[in-house]
Design an enzyme around this catalytic site. Structure first.
Site, PDB file in Angstrom:
ATOM      1  CE  LYS A  69      -5.347  -5.186  -5.935  1.00  0.00           C
ATOM      2  NZ  LYS A  69      -4.990  -3.756  -6.102  1.00  0.00           N
ATOM      3  NE  ARG A 235      -5.673   3.209 -11.361  1.00  0.00           N
ATOM      4  CZ  ARG A 235      -4.604   3.609 -12.042  1.00  0.00           C
ATOM      5  NH1 ARG A 235      -4.739   4.028 -13.283  1.00  0.00           N
ATOM      6  NH2 ARG A 235      -3.414   3.599 -11.499  1.00  0.00           N
TER       7      ARG A 235
END
Length: 289
Positions: A69, A235
């Site tokens: 990202k 995560r």
């Protein structure tokens, strides 16, 4: 009264007032982009308007930890002339500052847990206050929103033009996270993983070359303390559990563009630009030089 003080004084009285104060920083203006829900780079998209440089776009980047990202949001930030605001960087900056939240954040991050909405909104508010002082408008948000509550807050304070959801298969994500390295001297980000996944059962293969450091950084590389296989997989599990509803939130509003990364930056960047109806003239010039 500073922007941050206004926000938190408003939060103490009512959430509705909070939204009013925050909205003074995010001025609503929609780009008019209308994407079919769940579109990807390989899907035929509606005709998207050209986005000129210095356009005050309001975009969000979603995607699992390690998907890239920051890389693609930063490139688009430079291309379009709008700030790239990464909540992950805000958290790491706070950790490094030894501020009042540092010890609390360290425990959360090292366990692979998501930082609470309250802490993220606090850090983001401080960043917006600084941007307001510099006259910033428009943004590309990276790592926010991660929960429905965050998405609902953002929905009420500004009109998000587009949400780009980057996707990459899990085995590649884990390898990328475990290969991340940071230069302890200059802060440069690199990746020592060479990902080469063969295609099978009709699915395409995937190759991502390592991003190796220059010689003067090679002996100074460190690994982030939370980049262990156990923490990375935790995560990813938490992200998928909590953020899938956020994807559906934007999909139902026709703002979600799902983009499956076909490989590393050389393969993915031109196709992402194509999906967004953008051109990078500097990139074309460097490629032909």
């Amino acid at each position: 009264m500073s922007f941050l003080n206004r926000v938190w004084r408003a939060r103490a009285s009512s959430s509705a007032e909070t939204l009013i104060f925050i909205s003074r920083t995010f001025t609503a203006s929609s780009s008019g982009i209308d994407l079919h829900p769940g579109a990807s780079f390989s899907t035929k998209l509606p005709s998207l308007p050209k986005v000129p440089k210095d356009r005050n776009v309001k975009w969000v980047f979603l995607g699992c930890p390690g998907v890239g990202k920051g890389t693609y949001a930063s490139r688009l930030s430079n291309l379009l002339g709008v700030p790239h605001i990464a909540t992950g960087d805000l958290v790491r900056d706070e950790l490094a500052s030894s501020g009042p939240l540092a010890s609390q954040l360290a425990e959360i991050v090292n366990r692979g847990k998501l930082v609470s909405d309250e802490i993220i909104i606090n850090l983001l508010s401080k960043r917006l206050e600084a941007g307001e002082a510099k006259g910033e408008s428009g943004f590309i948000l990276d790592g926010f929103p991660r929960t429905i509550r965050q998405a609902e807050i953002l929905e009420k304070v500004t009109d998000i033009d587009l949400v780009v959801n980057l996707k990459l298969r899990e085995e590649a994500l884990v390898a990328k996270c475990l290969g991340r390295r940071i230069c302890s001297e200059c802060g440069g980000n690199y990746n020592v993983a060479c990902i080469d996944i063969k295609g099978e059962n009709g699915s395409p293969g995937l190759y991502m070359a390592p991003l190796l450091p220059p010689p003067h950084c090679a002996t100074k590389l460190i690994t982030r303390p939370d980049d262990t296989e156990e923490v990375v997989k935790e995560r990813l599990r938490i992200y998928n559990e909590m953020t899938q509803p956020v994807e559906e939130f934007y999909r139902s509003r026709g703002k979600l563009l799902e983009f499956n990364l076909p490989g590393g930056i050389p393969e993915s960047w031109p196709k992402l630009l194509q999906a967004l109806n953008l051109e990078d003239h500097d990139d074309k010039q460097s490629a032909t030089a």
